[in-house]
Design an enzyme around this catalytic site. Structure first.
Site, PDB file in Angstrom:
ATOM      1  N   LYS A  74       7.599  -2.171  -3.304  1.00 30.18           N
ATOM      2  CA  LYS A  74       6.214  -2.625  -3.118  1.00 30.18           C
ATOM      3  C   LYS A  74       5.310  -1.402  -2.918  1.00 30.18           C
ATOM      4  O   LYS A  74       5.703  -0.450  -2.231  1.00 30.18           O
ATOM      5  CB  LYS A  74       6.150  -3.551  -1.901  1.00 30.18           C
ATOM      6  N   SER A 149       2.162 -11.543   0.299  1.00 30.59           N
ATOM      7  CA  SER A 149       1.534 -10.462  -0.432  1.00 30.59           C
ATOM      8  C   SER A 149       2.489  -9.705  -1.363  1.00 30.59           C
ATOM      9  O   SER A 149       2.032  -9.029  -2.276  1.00 30.59           O
ATOM     10  CB  SER A 149       0.938  -9.470   0.574  1.00 30.59           C
ATOM     11  N   SER A 173       5.005 -12.585   3.959  1.00 28.98           N
ATOM     12  CA  SER A 173       4.770 -11.913   2.680  1.00 28.98           C
ATOM     13  C   SER A 173       6.015 -11.600   1.848  1.00 28.98           C
ATOM     14  O   SER A 173       5.902 -11.172   0.706  1.00 28.98           O
ATOM     15  CB  SER A 173       3.992 -10.612   2.903  1.00 28.98           C
TER      16      SER A 173
END
Lengths: 481, 480
Positions: A74, A149, A173
């Site tokens: 990420k 997210s 997330s």
């Protein structure tokens, strides 16, 4: 070879080698990433060089638990020399000067960092729509969000653009996008994994965790990266041990599953149906199902939206246009340098949360908001402690709904925030939680079951999840319909 | 009675002291002064994304050392907090400090008053804090050096417990002395590792309420502490006398003009939005650790002063002068040990050396007269090798040239002559040249002995050992 476990077997049998595998993934990324927008940066030459280096280390495979495994990271986790935008324009062009502890450990275990994945700006969002670099499309249905997210990481695994990925989970997330993308995602106990090198959103809630196609893959990724880190004062000294080696340590007929009925409000009927079916399956296999009460879970959302923005308002103060990142042009004072750099660099959702947090921490409001929210947090923790007196794991749906349409909730923050009602309380209590696909709704979209575990007992949690996964059997992959 | 006599000042001091650790407070960068800008930095102290603080245990130890030396309460659990504000030399947008639960509260700093008595100035608290970077303004812009960012500090806050500039000056000197004794801080105002802000207000004598306080910054030299505070007290008294209202504000000391100047008005307290630092666990200082640190505490100024009185028979005044700085105390003790004469050592250091050092603005550890040389000089007096008078001449030369007494005695021909044969020759010469006085002496005018001694002294340029000389002159005259 669809899982890390299978690919490791393949390497062992000399069926393939890292450079071949990396090449295949790079080709697939090149052809399909434009469609999904899961990756923000793929440094092809670095990947190939790393894979070739590993080709030469085949002899040490036994000592490299992630030998030749392509992993996506990420873009709010730092890898030296790579981007670290955290989905924000304010960090556009920033190059990581160092590598996060988690990635360092994965690389030391033989993993190949294959790319940096898209995410909601500073991990604030549940749909990936707040990314400054465009929304990620759900591989099951490109008109829908992947969740957030960590939507890019989830979509990359679901679309077979990597075999495993790292995400961060502050309020859901990892688990929510795993649920919406039909894969396994886990948030470890707070303090289990180092946050060193992770762009901070809400420091007391943030944890790094793995995505994968099965529980075994998640267990392997976590056992490699978990454990005390001298560079993160909030990591725990408690021992990690082998998670993959203990996947059968907990059988279902020795497991009591708690269900908090009062928490299960506002769940989509299709999701609820699938959840009940999952419970029934485990019950039939010998698990005991009991009722538990988590009465303060209903305050999870409001508690979270005081504490997380408060910490964020401070954590994001460093992006000021002075030392690095976006700097506004043509400013005439230091005040305008700050306000314009931040005004131009941050997106709407981030500004909203910075203002919320700044307000909550202000003199005169601090006790009514921040202090009070922490008191509720303590009560919530206590609820879970009491609950775990009666059961080994608490089961809830991961998300109250399946993947929603892009744009559907973007103008209604409260509805968006409700996506995380089943995940936020877990972060507030600092507990581990895992999302496993448990079914499809009538639109053929995946549904996730969330199992919540005792603090620092990831081993049992993985084991229970693994037992369920075996009972459930094969789960379809995105695009396989 | 002047206007000022109707008023009393209320003064509280906030001192920031940089701790003498080898690395910074929350990262492993070296803690050094004067390096090239931005060469002692890392992801943590420059506030890179994802970087996290880790507490330097040595910094905690030094802070606790100070707390113990000042008889403060050390708290077993304290909390780091973030102080949020924007400033270009503050890379994270917040400073890690301590707020609601500091590690140390209470205690007092003993100060010496003008009449020689002592009193304790009460401390409110001591807390840990990281330093910020340094901005320098150049024609067109500002440059930021982050070498200093994240250097460990303790902030020591006194109660509003002082009433005069002299007391404030004594407080600062005493505090610096303790920090140096405990090797916690260099205590150098000029280099900025010991920084002082003063909160000053005035009120009519006998009033219960405090006046509006003014914060005075930039007092960066010990020479100006009292001057700056006195100036500010006068300014406030004058304003009140003129019926003006004192505004809460921050003022800076302008050493060139000898005045204080407005820096900014304080309209309501700044809101730093303090909250507990989530990246750091509560700071635990166990009793065992405290005891460990207590064991390593050196002798403190007051204890040393008492010991000097007891072991060396010094007066309370002499002892307090000689322990005012650790280096001075050490100098005195070394001279005493080498010379085996404490009283003479104290006298030479206090009456001859200190004045000259002050006049030349030289610190004791840079003294041109080494401890060995001064002890040597004292030994020569005690063994009657030289007279006290010659010793003073020799000392003067020692201070000017840093040479050993031996060298100076030889060079200047000041060596005392105690050798009987050598002296007898001179005496014989004097007797032969003054035959009439010899006769008078023989006839009973014995006070002429002094005349002969004086003549010999003159001949030997004062080098003759007076004791030996007296006896020899008498002996030779009697044998005539």
């Amino acid at each position: 070879m669809n899982t890390i476990q299978e690919l490791l077997e393949g390497y062992k049998k000399k069926a393939t080698q890292p450079s071949t595998v990396a090449g295949d993934f790079l080709d697939r990324i090149e052809s399909t990433n434009p469609k999904f927008n899961a990756y923000l940066e793929v440094l092809k030459e670095k990947v190939i060089a790393r894979a070739k280096e590993l080709d030469g280390c085949a002899g040490q495979m036994e000592n490299l638990p992630l030998y030749g495994i392509p992993i996506a990271i990420k873009d709010n986790i730092l890898v030296k020399g790579w981007s670290a935008t955290a989905g924000s324009k304010i960090l556009e062009g920033y190059r990581s000067p160092y590598t996060a502890t988690t990635v360092e450990r994965l690389e030391a275990a033989g993993a190949i960092v294959i790319g940096k994945t898209n995410c909601d700006e500073f991990a604030m969002g549940s749909s990936n729509e707040s990314s400054a670099y465009g929304v990620v499309k759900n591989p099951w249905d490109e008109t829908r969000v992947p969740g957030g997210s960590s939507g890019g990481s989830a979509a990359a695994v679901a679309a077979n653009l990597c075999l495993g990925a790292l995400g961060t989970d502050t309020g859901g997330s990892i688990r929510q996008p795993a649920s919406l993308c039909g894969i396994v995602g886990m948030k470890p106990s707070y303090g289990r994994v180092s946050r060193f090198g992770v762009v901070a959103y809400a420091s007391s809630l943030d944890q790094v965790g793995p995505f994968g196609n099965c529980v075994w893959d998640n267990a392997r990724l976590l056992e490699v990266m978990a454990g005390f880190d001298p560079r993160d004062a909030t990591t725990s000294q408690s021992t990690v041990g082998s998670y993959t080696g203990r996947l059968n340590s907990k059988t279902l007929n020795a497991t009591t599953i708690g269900v908090a009925r009062d928490w299960l409000e506002g769940v989509d009927p299709e999701v609820l149906k699938s959840f009940e079916a999952a419970l029934a399956t485990m019950k039939a296999a010998g698990a005991k199902i009991v009722d538990v009460a988590i009465p303060h879970a209903r305050y999870g959302l409001s508690t979270y939206y005081i504490l997380a923005p408060s910490e964020a308002s401070s954590n994001l103060a460093r992006y000021d246009g002075v030392h690095y990142g976006h700097r506004a042009k043509g400013v005439d004072s230091v005040e305008s340098l700050y306000s314009r750099s931040r005004g131009e660099g941050f997106g709407k959702e981030v500004k909203l949360r910075i203002m919320l947090g700044t307000y909550a921490l202000s003199a005169g409001y601090f006790d009514a908001f921040y202090t009070r929210a922490n008191q509720v947090r303590a009560l919530l923790k206590k609820d879970f402690e009491d609950g775990f007196q009666k059961c080994d794991t608490i089961a809830v749906p991961t998300s109250p709904c399946t993947a929603f349409r892009i744009g559907e909730k973007v103008d209604d923050p409260i509805t968006m925030y409700l996506s995380d009602v089943f995940t936020l309380p877990v972060n507030l209590a600092g507990l581990p939680g895992i999302s496993i696909p448990c079914g499809l709704d009538d639109k053929k979209l995946p549904i996730g079951l969330q199992l919540i575990g005792r603090s620092y007992d990831e081993a049992s949690l993985f084991s229970i999840a693994h037992q369920f996964e075996k009972l459930r059997g094969h789960f379809p992959r995105a695009g396989a319909k | 009675m002047s206007a000022r006599d109707k008023y009393e000042a209320v003064i509280g001091l906030e001192v920031h002291a940089q701790l003498l650790t080898s690395s910074k407070m929350f990262c492993s960068c070296p803690n050094v002064f004067g390096a090239e800008p931005n060469t002692k930095i890392c992801p943590v102290c420059t506030g890179q994304p994802g970087a996290l603080p880790v507490v330097n245990r040595h910094a905690i130890e030094l802070g606790v050392r100070v707390g113990l030396a000042l008889n403060s309460t050390i708290h077993p659990v304290s909390i780091f907090a973030r102080k949020n504000y924007f400033y270009p030399d503050l890379p994270k947008g917040y400073q890690i400090s301590q707020y609601e639960q500091p590690f140390c509260t209470g205690g007092e700093v003993p100060i010496q008053l003008k009449d020689g008595t002592q009193r304790g100035v009460k401390l409110t608290r001591i807390h840990f804090e990281e330093d910020v970077g340094k901005s320098t303004h150049h024609g067109h812009g500002t440059r930021v050096d982050l070498n200093r960012a994240c250097v460990p500090l303790i902030e020591m806050v006194s109660e509003p417990d002082m009433r005069t500039a002299f007391e404030a000056g004594q407080y600062l000197r005493a505090l610096r002395n303790i920090l140096r004794y405990t090797q916690v801080c260099d205590g150098n105002l000029e280099e900025g590792n010991f920084r002082c802000d003063a909160n000053i207000s005035v009120r009519l004598k006998g009033a219960q309420e405090f006046g509006t306080k003014v914060e005075l910054k930039n007092i960066n030299s010990f020479r100006y502490v009292e001057k700056a505070i006195d100036y500010e007290i006068d300014r406030q008294v004058e304003m009140i006398e003129l019926g003006e209202v004192i505004q809460q504000q921050t003022r800076g000391w302008n050493a060139a003009k000898g005045t204080t100047e407005l820096m900014r008005l304080k309209e309501g307290a700044a809101d730093y939005r303090y909250f507990p630092e989530p990246d750091l666990a509560p700071l635990e200082i166990t009793t065992d650790w405290q005891n460990e640190i207590r064991k390593q505490l050196p002798e403190l100024p007051q204890q040393k002063s008492e010991r000097f009185q007891e072991s060396y028979g010094l007066s309370p005044y002499d002892a307090s002068v000689l322990t005012a700085a650790q280096e001075l105390a050490q100098y005195f003790e070394t001279v005493t040990n080498l010379s085996q004469n404490a009283k003479a050592s104290a006298n030479w250091v206090m009456n001859e050396l200190l004045g000259r050092l002050n006049a030349a603005s030289v610190e004791i550890d840079q003294s041109p007269v080494s401890t060995e040389h001064l002890a040597d000089l004292i030994r020569r007096i005690d063994s009657n090798e030289i007279s006290g008078k010659i010793a003073k001449t020799v000392f003067e030369a020692m201070f000017a040239t840093a040479k050993a007494p031996e060298t100076i005695l030889n060079e200047k021909g000041l060596r005392q002559i105690s050798d009987a044969k050598q002296l007898e020759k001179v005496i014989q010469k004097v007797i032969e040249a003054n035959t009439s006085q010899v006769v008078e002496y023989k006839n009973g005018k014995t006070k002429l002995l002094g005349f002969f001694v004086g003549q010999v002294m003159k001949e030997t340029k004062g080098q003759a050992n007076p004791g030996v000389l007296n006896e020899l002159v008498k002996k030779l005259l009697d044998s005539q």
